[in-house]
Design a protein around this motif. Structure first.
Motif, PDB file in Angstrom:
ATOM      1  N   LYS A   1       0.834  -1.196   0.000  1.00  0.00           N
ATOM      2  CA  LYS A   1       0.000   0.000   0.000  1.00  0.00           C
ATOM      3  C   LYS A   1       0.871   1.249   0.000  1.00  0.00           C
ATOM      4  O   LYS A   1       1.849   1.339   0.730  1.00  0.00           O
ATOM      5  CB  LYS A   1      -0.913   0.011   1.228  1.00  0.00           C
ATOM      6  N   ALA A   2       0.504   2.196  -0.838  1.00  0.00           N
ATOM      7  CA  ALA A   2       1.242   3.458  -0.905  1.00  0.00           C
ATOM      8  C   ALA A   2       1.197   4.178   0.435  1.00  0.00           C
ATOM      9  O   ALA A   2       0.196   4.142   1.147  1.00  0.00           O
ATOM     10  CB  ALA A   2       0.661   4.343  -2.002  1.00  0.00           C
ATOM     11  N   GLN A   3       2.291   4.854   0.760  1.00  0.00           N
ATOM     12  CA  GLN A   3       2.383   5.599   2.012  1.00  0.00           C
ATOM     13  C   GLN A   3       2.731   7.056   1.744  1.00  0.00           C
ATOM     14  O   GLN A   3       3.553   7.349   0.872  1.00  0.00           O
ATOM     15  CB  GLN A   3       3.495   5.021   2.896  1.00  0.00           C
ATOM     16  N   VAL A   4       2.114   7.947   2.490  1.00  0.00           N
ATOM     17  CA  VAL A   4       2.549   9.341   2.513  1.00  0.00           C
ATOM     18  C   VAL A   4       3.745   9.411   3.448  1.00  0.00           C
ATOM     19  O   VAL A   4       3.641   9.088   4.627  1.00  0.00           O
ATOM     20  CB  VAL A   4       1.430  10.273   3.005  1.00  0.00           C
ATOM     21  N   ILE A   5       4.886   9.816   2.925  1.00  0.00           N
ATOM     22  CA  ILE A   5       6.087   9.867   3.759  1.00  0.00           C
ATOM     23  C   ILE A   5       6.464  11.304   4.143  1.00  0.00           C
ATOM     24  O   ILE A   5       7.277  11.508   5.040  1.00  0.00           O
ATOM     25  CB  ILE A   5       7.275   9.145   3.102  1.00  0.00           C
ATOM     26  N   TYR A   6       5.870  12.271   3.461  1.00  0.00           N
ATOM     27  CA  TYR A   6       6.054  13.667   3.858  1.00  0.00           C
ATOM     28  C   TYR A   6       4.926  14.477   3.238  1.00  0.00           C
ATOM     29  O   TYR A   6       4.490  14.203   2.115  1.00  0.00           O
ATOM     30  CB  TYR A   6       7.403  14.233   3.387  1.00  0.00           C
ATOM     31  N   ARG A   7       4.483  15.499   3.998  1.00  0.00           N
ATOM     32  CA  ARG A   7       3.497  16.422   3.447  1.00  0.00           C
ATOM     33  C   ARG A   7       3.712  17.802   4.042  1.00  0.00           C
ATOM     34  O   ARG A   7       3.831  17.953   5.259  1.00  0.00           O
ATOM     35  CB  ARG A   7       2.067  15.945   3.746  1.00  0.00           C
ATOM     36  N   GLY A   8       3.782  18.775   3.178  1.00  0.00           N
ATOM     37  CA  GLY A   8       3.936  20.147   3.611  1.00  0.00           C
ATOM     38  C   GLY A   8       3.672  21.073   2.436  1.00  0.00           C
ATOM     39  O   GLY A   8       3.525  20.620   1.294  1.00  0.00           O
ATOM     40  N   TYR A   9       3.602  22.370   2.719  1.00  0.00           N
ATOM     41  CA  TYR A   9       3.328  23.357   1.670  1.00  0.00           C
ATOM     42  C   TYR A   9       4.197  24.587   1.892  1.00  0.00           C
ATOM     43  O   TYR A   9       4.533  24.931   3.027  1.00  0.00           O
ATOM     44  CB  TYR A   9       1.849  23.763   1.675  1.00  0.00           C
ATOM     45  N   GLU A  10       4.529  25.230   0.798  1.00  0.00           N
ATOM     46  CA  GLU A  10       5.293  26.457   0.834  1.00  0.00           C
ATOM     47  C   GLU A  10       4.578  27.497  -0.023  1.00  0.00           C
ATOM     48  O   GLU A  10       3.985  27.161  -1.058  1.00  0.00           O
ATOM     49  CB  GLU A  10       6.709  26.209   0.298  1.00  0.00           C
ATOM     50  N   PHE A  11       4.634  28.751   0.419  1.00  0.00           N
ATOM     51  CA  PHE A  11       4.028  29.859  -0.341  1.00  0.00           C
ATOM     52  C   PHE A  11       2.539  29.642  -0.612  1.00  0.00           C
ATOM     53  O   PHE A  11       2.020  30.068  -1.640  1.00  0.00           O
ATOM     54  CB  PHE A  11       4.761  30.082  -1.661  1.00  0.00           C
TER      55      PHE A  11
END
Length: 255
Positions: A235-245
């Motif tokens: 199963k696919a995993q989210v390994i990082y999430r963030g946003y800029e600007f």
């Protein structure tokens, strides 16, 4: 066994900044030790899938302007591998995919900015591949499928791009993400983790705010390539999430 990854390459500044995201990239290098790296970069476009073919040290390409001088002084002296490039080339015709080789192109910032943070010693052979943003998502996935199983040979496949990438919509001083950018990524994560390929292949029509998030697909299609190359039983995993600007997504996935 190493996984396949979709990694956000975001701003070239990540090559010289020290922040949560660059620390995350460093952690990848500490945990994944491949014998070679195969990277599809959003900054190399061609109508036919093109593979770097060299045993020499790559030129570092500075395909951006207006950044600090410090950034242009960085060199990422990784070598290629004709042996591995040939092995990769031989996989594509089995899926009916045309390929060609390139003996001169260096590593663009879709490759070296990430790799300089993950594997700073530049001591792992790199094979760089182009993308064709005009192919439908199903064809992008098929390109990735051609490389399925490379992880069992300790070869790391990376799709280097960005999910939400609309530079006209960025808000330079904003520190919180725009709701529409979050909604797009939420939809994407849900469909990827369900492996709902029918919906994913129709993302342009089904995903919320699709055209706002992805005005042009060159940064988005590496996601489908990385997904296609991954282990179909994992199963696919989210390994990082963030946003800029406000709108630039740093969503990263492991397959």
């Amino acid at each position: 066994m190493v996984p396949s990854l979709f990694l956000a390459h975001g701003s070239p500044m990540l090559a010289i900044e020290d922040n949560e995201y660059t620390q995350f990239l460093a952690s990848i290098g500490q945990n994944i030790k491949p014998k070679a790296i195969v990277i599809f970069t959003a900054h190399w476009e061609s109508d036919i899938t093109t593979i770097s073919f060299t045993d020499e040290v790559y030129e570092t390409i500075y395909d951006f302007y207006g950044f600090p001088d410090e950034l242009y002084a960085i060199k990422y002296p990784a070598k290629g591998s004709k042996e591995i490039a040939t092995m990769i080339k031989d996989r594509f015709p089995k899926q009916g995919i045309k390929v060609r080789m390139n003996m001169t192109r260096g590593l663009d910032h879709g490759s070296w900015t990430l790799l300089s943070r993950i594997y700073p010693k530049a001591d792992i052979p790199v094979i760089q591949l182009s993308v064709n943003p005009y192919l439908p998502a199903e064809e992008q996935f098929k390109i990735g499928q051609s490389l399925r199983g490379l992880g069992e040979e300790e070869i790391l496949v990376i799709g280097s791009g960005v999910t939400v990438h609309n530079l006209r919509a960025v808000k330079w001083e904003q520190t919180t993400p725009e709701p529409w950018a979050v909604e797009f990524d939420n939809w994407l994560i849900d469909k990827v983790q369900q492996m709902d390929l029918d919906s994913l292949f129709k993302w342009e029509h089904l995903a919320p705010h699709a055209r706002l998030a992805v005005p042009r697909a060159e940064h988005f299609v590496p996601l489908f390539i990385a997904m296609g190359s991954g282990d179909s039983q994992t199963k696919a995993q989210v390994i990082y999430r963030g946003y800029e600007f406000g709108t630039l997504s740093y969503l990263c996935l492991q397959f």
